[in-house]
Design a protein around this motif. Structure first.
Motif, PDB file in Angstrom:
ATOM      1  N   VAL A 197      82.605 -20.849  22.285  1.00  0.00           N
ATOM      2  CA  VAL A 197      81.636 -19.906  22.856  1.00  0.00           C
ATOM      3  C   VAL A 197      80.286 -20.604  22.885  1.00  0.00           C
ATOM      4  O   VAL A 197      79.931 -21.342  21.964  1.00  0.00           O
ATOM      5  CB  VAL A 197      81.548 -18.598  22.042  1.00  0.00           C
ATOM      6  CG1 VAL A 197      82.842 -17.819  22.132  1.00  0.00           C
ATOM      7  CG2 VAL A 197      81.191 -18.848  20.578  1.00  0.00           C
ATOM      8  N   PHE A 198      79.543 -20.401  23.963  1.00  0.00           N
ATOM      9  CA  PHE A 198      78.220 -20.997  24.106  1.00  0.00           C
ATOM     10  C   PHE A 198      77.155 -19.990  23.720  1.00  0.00           C
ATOM     11  O   PHE A 198      77.162 -18.852  24.184  1.00  0.00           O
ATOM     12  CB  PHE A 198      78.007 -21.489  25.542  1.00  0.00           C
ATOM     13  CG  PHE A 198      78.686 -22.803  25.818  1.00  0.00           C
ATOM     14  CD1 PHE A 198      77.963 -23.980  25.851  1.00  0.00           C
ATOM     15  CD2 PHE A 198      80.056 -22.859  26.031  1.00  0.00           C
ATOM     16  CE1 PHE A 198      78.591 -25.194  26.085  1.00  0.00           C
ATOM     17  CE2 PHE A 198      80.695 -24.064  26.270  1.00  0.00           C
ATOM     18  CZ  PHE A 198      79.954 -25.234  26.293  1.00  0.00           C
ATOM     19  N   HIS A 199      76.230 -20.425  22.864  1.00  0.00           N
ATOM     20  CA  HIS A 199      75.128 -19.587  22.438  1.00  0.00           C
ATOM     21  C   HIS A 199      74.027 -19.623  23.502  1.00  0.00           C
ATOM     22  O   HIS A 199      74.093 -20.442  24.435  1.00  0.00           O
ATOM     23  CB  HIS A 199      74.603 -20.079  21.097  1.00  0.00           C
ATOM     24  CG  HIS A 199      75.651 -20.086  20.015  1.00  0.00           C
ATOM     25  ND1 HIS A 199      75.375 -20.401  18.703  1.00  0.00           N
ATOM     26  CD2 HIS A 199      76.989 -19.816  20.032  1.00  0.00           C
ATOM     27  CE1 HIS A 199      76.466 -20.321  17.968  1.00  0.00           C
ATOM     28  NE2 HIS A 199      77.470 -19.984  18.762  1.00  0.00           N
ATOM     29  N   GLY A 251      73.937 -22.036  26.508  1.00  0.00           N
ATOM     30  CA  GLY A 251      74.191 -21.412  27.806  1.00  0.00           C
ATOM     31  C   GLY A 251      73.174 -21.831  28.845  1.00  0.00           C
ATOM     32  O   GLY A 251      73.505 -21.987  30.026  1.00  0.00           O
ATOM     33  N   ILE A 252      71.911 -22.034  28.419  1.00  0.00           N
ATOM     34  CA  ILE A 252      70.885 -22.486  29.366  1.00  0.00           C
ATOM     35  C   ILE A 252      71.228 -23.881  29.877  1.00  0.00           C
ATOM     36  O   ILE A 252      71.194 -24.150  31.088  1.00  0.00           O
ATOM     37  CB  ILE A 252      69.497 -22.494  28.695  1.00  0.00           C
ATOM     38  CG1 ILE A 252      69.018 -21.060  28.453  1.00  0.00           C
ATOM     39  CG2 ILE A 252      68.479 -23.242  29.568  1.00  0.00           C
ATOM     40  CD1 ILE A 252      67.759 -20.969  27.618  1.00  0.00           C
ATOM     41  N   ILE A 253      71.569 -24.786  28.959  1.00  0.00           N
ATOM     42  CA  ILE A 253      71.908 -26.154  29.371  1.00  0.00           C
ATOM     43  C   ILE A 253      73.087 -26.136  30.332  1.00  0.00           C
ATOM     44  O   ILE A 253      73.070 -26.785  31.383  1.00  0.00           O
ATOM     45  CB  ILE A 253      72.235 -27.022  28.145  1.00  0.00           C
ATOM     46  CG1 ILE A 253      71.048 -27.095  27.193  1.00  0.00           C
ATOM     47  CG2 ILE A 253      72.659 -28.430  28.580  1.00  0.00           C
ATOM     48  CD1 ILE A 253      71.362 -27.736  25.855  1.00  0.00           C
ATOM     49  N   ARG A 254      74.109 -25.375  29.976  1.00  0.00           N
ATOM     50  CA  ARG A 254      75.299 -25.313  30.822  1.00  0.00           C
ATOM     51  C   ARG A 254      74.963 -24.734  32.193  1.00  0.00           C
ATOM     52  O   ARG A 254      75.431 -25.254  33.222  1.00  0.00           O
ATOM     53  CB  ARG A 254      76.380 -24.480  30.133  1.00  0.00           C
ATOM     54  CG  ARG A 254      77.625 -24.304  30.979  1.00  0.00           C
ATOM     55  CD  ARG A 254      78.771 -23.737  30.174  1.00  0.00           C
ATOM     56  NE  ARG A 254      79.905 -23.461  31.050  1.00  0.00           N
ATOM     57  CZ  ARG A 254      81.151 -23.305  30.646  1.00  0.00           C
ATOM     58  NH1 ARG A 254      81.433 -23.418  29.360  1.00  0.00           N
ATOM     59  NH2 ARG A 254      82.125 -23.064  31.496  1.00  0.00           N
ATOM     60  N   ARG A 255      74.163 -23.679  32.223  1.00  0.00           N
ATOM     61  CA  ARG A 255      73.804 -23.069  33.515  1.00  0.00           C
ATOM     62  C   ARG A 255      73.030 -24.055  34.381  1.00  0.00           C
ATOM     63  O   ARG A 255      73.279 -24.171  35.592  1.00  0.00           O
ATOM     64  CB  ARG A 255      72.987 -21.798  33.283  1.00  0.00           C
ATOM     65  CG  ARG A 255      72.462 -21.172  34.586  1.00  0.00           C
ATOM     66  CD  ARG A 255      71.690 -19.898  34.339  1.00  0.00           C
ATOM     67  NE  ARG A 255      70.585 -20.083  33.421  1.00  0.00           N
ATOM     68  CZ  ARG A 255      69.408 -20.639  33.769  1.00  0.00           C
ATOM     69  NH1 ARG A 255      69.222 -21.092  35.001  1.00  0.00           N
ATOM     70  NH2 ARG A 255      68.438 -20.736  32.885  1.00  0.00           N
ATOM     71  N   VAL A 256      72.069 -24.782  33.786  1.00  0.00           N
ATOM     72  CA  VAL A 256      71.286 -25.756  34.554  1.00  0.00           C
ATOM     73  C   VAL A 256      72.198 -26.859  35.089  1.00  0.00           C
ATOM     74  O   VAL A 256      72.075 -27.279  36.251  1.00  0.00           O
ATOM     75  CB  VAL A 256      70.157 -26.342  33.684  1.00  0.00           C
ATOM     76  CG1 VAL A 256      69.436 -27.474  34.420  1.00  0.00           C
ATOM     77  CG2 VAL A 256      69.165 -25.250  33.298  1.00  0.00           C
ATOM     78  N   PHE A 275      79.394 -31.604  28.774  1.00  0.00           N
ATOM     79  CA  PHE A 275      78.321 -31.100  27.922  1.00  0.00           C
ATOM     80  C   PHE A 275      78.290 -31.899  26.620  1.00  0.00           C
ATOM     81  O   PHE A 275      77.222 -32.332  26.158  1.00  0.00           O
ATOM     82  CB  PHE A 275      78.559 -29.610  27.650  1.00  0.00           C
ATOM     83  CG  PHE A 275      77.506 -28.925  26.824  1.00  0.00           C
ATOM     84  CD1 PHE A 275      76.554 -28.113  27.422  1.00  0.00           C
ATOM     85  CD2 PHE A 275      77.476 -29.052  25.447  1.00  0.00           C
ATOM     86  CE1 PHE A 275      75.591 -27.462  26.668  1.00  0.00           C
ATOM     87  CE2 PHE A 275      76.523 -28.415  24.680  1.00  0.00           C
ATOM     88  CZ  PHE A 275      75.575 -27.614  25.291  1.00  0.00           C
ATOM     89  N   ALA A 276      79.462 -32.097  26.000  1.00  0.00           N
ATOM     90  CA  ALA A 276      79.547 -32.833  24.736  1.00  0.00           C
ATOM     91  C   ALA A 276      79.120 -34.283  24.913  1.00  0.00           C
ATOM     92  O   ALA A 276      78.413 -34.848  24.064  1.00  0.00           O
ATOM     93  CB  ALA A 276      80.974 -32.762  24.192  1.00  0.00           C
ATOM     94  N   PRO A 315      66.944 -26.725  26.704  1.00  0.00           N
ATOM     95  CA  PRO A 315      66.891 -25.256  26.701  1.00  0.00           C
ATOM     96  C   PRO A 315      65.476 -24.720  26.550  1.00  0.00           C
ATOM     97  O   PRO A 315      65.125 -23.695  27.131  1.00  0.00           O
ATOM     98  CB  PRO A 315      67.768 -24.871  25.508  1.00  0.00           C
ATOM     99  CG  PRO A 315      67.845 -26.088  24.647  1.00  0.00           C
ATOM    100  CD  PRO A 315      67.738 -27.246  25.581  1.00  0.00           C
ATOM    101  N   VAL A 316      64.648 -25.397  25.758  1.00  0.00           N
ATOM    102  CA  VAL A 316      63.217 -25.085  25.660  1.00  0.00           C
ATOM    103  C   VAL A 316      62.481 -26.356  26.060  1.00  0.00           C
ATOM    104  O   VAL A 316      62.612 -27.389  25.418  1.00  0.00           O
ATOM    105  CB  VAL A 316      62.817 -24.657  24.231  1.00  0.00           C
ATOM    106  CG1 VAL A 316      61.316 -24.390  24.161  1.00  0.00           C
ATOM    107  CG2 VAL A 316      63.597 -23.427  23.800  1.00  0.00           C
TER     108      VAL A 316
END
Length: 658
Positions: free
Chosen positions: A282-284, A288-293, A542-543, A559-560
């Motif tokens: 599960v992505f936190h 989730g931001i990194i994955r979405r971008v 991602f990994a 993410p930030v």
């Protein structure tokens, strides 16, 4: 004594030498300490091998791939001897060389403790200093069984002679042809200190083992089967010099710091809860931001390059995978069927291609529509064995950025060329730049389709790969059952190689699905199908990026992207206004308004690997400016607010690392 003529082959140089009968390979290379074995007629031999008339002998350096394997396998024997000296009840499994090291399996009453590994390593050092000689002798099956009567696993291997597979390491022990045992001999007395069933070759003596270290132990099933007993496996590493061992250990320490599972937890990016199951992540929110971008950028690039997005379900009737052939060839990697609808088998899908074929076949197609590029972020499920599941890099549920391209035979080469260029350019955009290509060819025991189609497909892929000007490495027998493939192999920041994108050329699935298009002359023709996964899986990619950047993502992926740090409470509102302006420009900016002291806020931002810190005090508020603090600790003061936001936008849009 009669003369013996031999040829010594060193790279492109050939030297003919006349020696006497009984001359060994060690005699040929006397004084050359780095030579640890010889290759005769393509077969590796111990240096004790007596050369025969007409032999072509090639020296094997310890630093070569074969030399490293011999070094590591010999070290595995020393480890096994040390174990049995310390734990006489231990029964021997197998001990092959592996990438960067070796292991040996043991049947012992209780698992090894870390203190046991220290004692074993100390005993190995003693054995190494003794200078024991590795001595080969040929034995009959009957003699081997009698000598190894107390070693049940070795007795089993004797029964496998000639059929042992490299996959389970058994060929290191027996292989085909004559059966051999290696004795570790005392250099002073010649007495046997320890023996093992092994095909060899080995180093001349234990003094040829310059540097080694035991790494860890783990449980492992005998010969990799869950039906067999659980053994204890000790892993170690061995190198030609102490400096190389030190460098390897430093590399491992750096790799451990970059481990995506560790960083995923430290940076609050993802988790794999036990309540959900092994291999199911599960992505936190920040992950989730990194994955979405990542996905959004990929989606935009695909649209620019003529791909059309499709969506398919997670489960299907088994008949679909019967038609595609996956139930014949891939059933072991699929989750068990669910019986629904009066006994109909349904499967979680392990791949998307059969469903994309149904989309192509949903209506008549014209040559004018080709090439048709269908793309999907499609989640698939594969039942990986528990022993190979590894974080996000080897998961049971993952999302492929999967594309299937349907084109004419005439369009095939150009489409493959365009696709490979697109793949490489997009990987470069994410920060991977060091590539080579691998061409996987037909597995003669596992394929569908005609030899002619396979030959044409393989040759087409080879030409396409060569056009990129990258190193091309062959992978004989590594193709999927339906067609050959190009794999893009990428090196990360610390030099590890990861398999990234794959491009497969397939003449067979279109035939199995009776796919057709109407050609310009009105005839019905079968399209060619190109399978293409760019990330491979989003989770795995991602990994890889997480480890490549050690968590310090470039600003466009972070993410930030910036965190505001007020020097005092009176500066919080000013920074919140700055953050609000930045967010209107699409930037991800937060303000640390906690009660922590400023230095702690800076340390927290550094630990979170935020690209920029925006620091504000009284002078900045009075002047309408901010101060930039970078990841490396440098700082730039007095930047007007609008200029600071423009600077952030520029860094993000150019996708550069800071």
């Amino acid at each position: 004594m009669s003369d013996v003529r031999v040829i010594i082959q060193r790279d492109s140089e050939r030297e003919e030498r006349v020696v006497t009968t009984g001359t060994t390979a060690a005699d040929l290379f006397a004084g050359e300490r780095t030579i640890v074995a010889a290759r005769v007629a393509g077969e590796l031999k111990d240096l004790a091998y007596a050369v025969a008339d007409g032999d072509e002998v090639e020296p094997v350096e310890i630093s070569s791939e074969d030399g490293l394997n011999i070094l590591r396998h010999s070290t595995a024997h020393v480890m096994a001897q040390a174990v049995q000296e310390l734990f006489p009840e231990a029964k021997l499994g197998i001990g092959p060389p592996v990438k960067d090291g070796f292991y040996y399996d043991f049947d012992v009453e209780k698992p090894f403790h870390p203190d046991d590994l220290k004692a074993i390593e100390k005993k190995m050092q003693e054995i190494q200093k003794r200078g024991q000689k590795f001595s080969r002798r040929v034995v009959t099956d009957e003699a081997a069984r009698e000598e190894l009567a107390d070693e049940p696993y070795k007795l089993e291997l004797i029964g496998l002679k000639g059929s042992a597979s490299h996959e389970d390491g058994a060929d290191v022990e027996v292989g085909a042809g004559e059966l051999t045992i290696y004795d570790n001999l005392d250099p002073k007395t010649g007495e046997t200190c320890w023996s093992d069933l092994c095909r060899g070759p080995h180093l001349p003596t234990t003094r040829f083992i310059p540097a080694f270290k035991l790494m860890r132990n783990a449980a492992a099933y005998w010969r990799g089967s869950e039906k067999n007993p659980m053994l204890q496996r000790i892993y170690g590493t061995a190198w030609p010099t102490k400096d190389e061992l030190k460098a390897h250990l430093e590399f491992l320490a750096e790799a451990e710091k970059r481990d995506h599972r560790r960083l995923g937890s430290e940076l609050d990016l993802f988790s794999i809860p036990d309540e959900i199951g092994s291999g199911l992540a599960v992505f936190h929110p920040r992950g989730g931001i990194i994955r979405r971008v990542m996905e959004d950028y990929s989606r935009r690039k695909h649209e620019e390059n003529g791909y059309e997005f499709v969506y398919t379900p997670h489960a299907t009737k088994g008949a679909l995978f019967e038609k595609s052939g996956h139930l014949d060839w891939y059933a072991d990697g699929m989750y068990p069927p669910m019986q629904l609808d009066a006994g109909t088998d349904y499967y979680l899908k392990p791949m998307n291609c059969p469903m994309h074929n149904l989309i192509f076949d949903a209506r008549g197609r014209s040559y004018r529509e080709l090439p048709l590029r269908l793309f999907e972020f499609g989640t698939v499920y594969r039942y990986e064995k528990s022993g190979v599941v590894h974080g996000l890099t080897r998961a049971r549920g993952f999302t492929q950025d999967d594309a299937h391209i349907y084109c004419t035979r005439e369009q095939m080469a150009e489409e493959l060329d365009t696709t490979l260029t697109f793949v490489l350019d997009l990987l470069r955009d994410y920060g991977l730049t060091d590539f080579y290509l691998e061409l996987s060819t037909k597995d003669e025991t596992k394929f569908v389709g005609s030899d002619e189609n396979w030959t044409e497909a393989t040759e087409t892929l080879r030409k396409v790969a060569e056009k990129q000007g990258l190193e091309l490495v062959m992978d004989p027998g590594g193709a999927a059952f339906y067609g050959p493939k190009i794999s893009v192999q990428a090196k990360d920041a610390i030099g590890r190689t990861w398999q990234m994108s794959t491009i497969q050329l397939d003449f067979n699935l279109p035939q199995r699905f009776d796919l057709e298009y109407t050609a310009a002359d009105g005839t019905k023709q079968q399209p060619v199908m190109i399978h293409r996964a760019l990330f491979g899986s989003i989770e795995r990619f991602f990994a890889v990026l997480l480890e490549h950047y050690a968590g310090a993502f470039p600003a466009w992926l972070a993410p930030v992207q910036a965190v505001g740090i007020p020097i005092g409470d009176g500066h919080v509102e000013y920074l919140q206004e700055f953050a609000a302006e930045a967010k209107k420009k699409g930037l991800r900016v937060e303000v640390d308004a906690s009660s922590d002291r400023m230095q702690k806020k800076i340390r927290n931002a550094q630990k979170s690997k935020v690209p920029f810190m925006i620091i504000v005090g009284d002078e900045d508020m009075a002047a309408g400016t901010v101060s930039f603090r970078y990841r490396d600790g440098s700082q730039e003061n007095g930047i007007p607010r609008a200029e600071a936001i423009a600077k952030l936008v520029d860094v993000v849009e150019r996708r550069v690392q800071v």
